[in-house]
Design a protein around this motif. Structure first.
Motif, short mmCIF file in Angstrom:
data_model
loop_
_atom_site.label_atom_id
_atom_site.label_comp_id
_atom_site.label_asym_id
_atom_site.label_seq_id
_atom_site.Cartn_x
_atom_site.Cartn_y
_atom_site.Cartn_z
N ALA A 3 67.36 64.05 54.61
CA ALA A 3 67.57 65.49 54.71
C ALA A 3 68.60 65.94 53.68
O ALA A 3 69.59 65.26 53.42
N VAL A 4 68.34 67.11 53.08
CA VAL A 4 69.34 67.72 52.23
C VAL A 4 70.35 68.39 53.15
O VAL A 4 70.07 68.63 54.33
N ASN A 5 71.51 68.72 52.63
CA ASN A 5 72.54 69.31 53.47
C ASN A 5 72.27 70.77 53.81
O ASN A 5 72.38 71.16 54.96
N HIS A 6 71.91 71.57 52.80
CA HIS A 6 71.88 73.02 53.03
C HIS A 6 70.75 73.68 52.23
O HIS A 6 70.70 73.55 51.01
N VAL A 7 69.88 74.38 52.94
CA VAL A 7 68.80 75.15 52.33
C VAL A 7 69.04 76.63 52.60
O VAL A 7 69.46 77.01 53.70
N MET A 8 68.78 77.46 51.61
CA MET A 8 68.87 78.90 51.77
C MET A 8 67.47 79.49 51.61
O MET A 8 66.76 79.18 50.65
N LEU A 9 67.08 80.33 52.58
CA LEU A 9 65.83 81.08 52.50
C LEU A 9 66.17 82.53 52.21
O LEU A 9 67.00 83.12 52.89
N VAL A 54 74.98 74.88 48.42
CA VAL A 54 73.57 75.05 48.78
C VAL A 54 72.76 74.13 47.89
O VAL A 54 72.88 74.17 46.67
N ASP A 55 71.96 73.29 48.51
CA ASP A 55 71.17 72.33 47.75
C ASP A 55 69.90 72.95 47.18
O ASP A 55 69.56 72.70 46.03
N GLN A 82 78.98 77.60 42.14
CA GLN A 82 78.49 78.48 43.20
C GLN A 82 76.96 78.53 43.25
O GLN A 82 76.39 79.11 44.16
N ARG A 83 76.30 77.93 42.29
CA ARG A 83 74.83 77.93 42.26
C ARG A 83 74.29 76.74 43.04
O ARG A 83 74.97 75.73 43.21
N ALA A 84 73.04 76.85 43.46
CA ALA A 84 72.37 75.76 44.17
C ALA A 84 71.92 74.69 43.19
O ALA A 84 71.78 74.96 42.00
N ALA A 85 71.67 73.51 43.71
CA ALA A 85 71.17 72.43 42.87
C ALA A 85 69.74 72.70 42.40
O ALA A 85 69.38 72.39 41.28
N LYS A 86 68.93 73.32 43.25
CA LYS A 86 67.53 73.64 42.92
C LYS A 86 67.21 75.03 43.43
O LYS A 86 67.70 75.46 44.46
N LEU A 87 66.33 75.73 42.68
CA LEU A 87 65.90 77.06 43.10
C LEU A 87 64.39 77.14 42.91
O LEU A 87 63.88 76.84 41.84
#
Length: 125
Positions: A3-9, A54-55, A82-87
């Motif tokens: 599991a990744v730590n944090h996903v943003m929808l 955010v991952d 402050q950016r996510a690893a993937k978008l």
């Protein structure tokens, strides 16, 4: 799959957010899911919570107030930490060629995932 730590929808559809959050949770894809109906709220979260890494961000293109492409412009102004690893953009079944080209030109977009998210599409990541 770990599991990744944090996903943003980020999606203006409550129904899509509910379904996607449930799929992510049931697939044990992420330990934490943060949901925003408006892109500007997500940007503000990223600005004021730099330590909350955010991952992955799943971003809808067509939203009111600020669409996915406007989000990308503002996102590019954020400091790298402050950016996510993937978008990823989430799209409906209708992928417009002009949207694909515009997104492909962005260094921040890692790919496209058709709505709805499924355990299989998450596993492919």
């Amino acid at each position: 799959m770990n599991a990744v730590n944090h996903v943003m929808l980020i999606d203006d559809s409550d129904d899509d957010n509910y379904i996607h959050q449930r799929v992510i949770t049931r697939a044990s894809f992420a330990k934490k899911v943060t949901v925003f109906n408006y892109a500007h709220q997500a940007l503000e979260f990223l600005r004021v919570t730099p330590n909350s890494v955010v991952d992955i961000i799943f971003l809808d293109i067509n939203m009111p107030r600020m669409d996915g492409f406007e989000f990308l412009v503002a996102y590019a102004q954020l400091p790298a930490p402050q950016r996510a690893a993937k978008l990823y953009f989430m799209l409906s079944a209708n992928l417009m060629a002009q949207d694909q080209r515009k997104a492909d030109a962005s260094p921040f977009v890692d790919g496209f995932i058709a709505k709805p998210l499924t355990p299989e599409s998450l596993a492919a990541l």
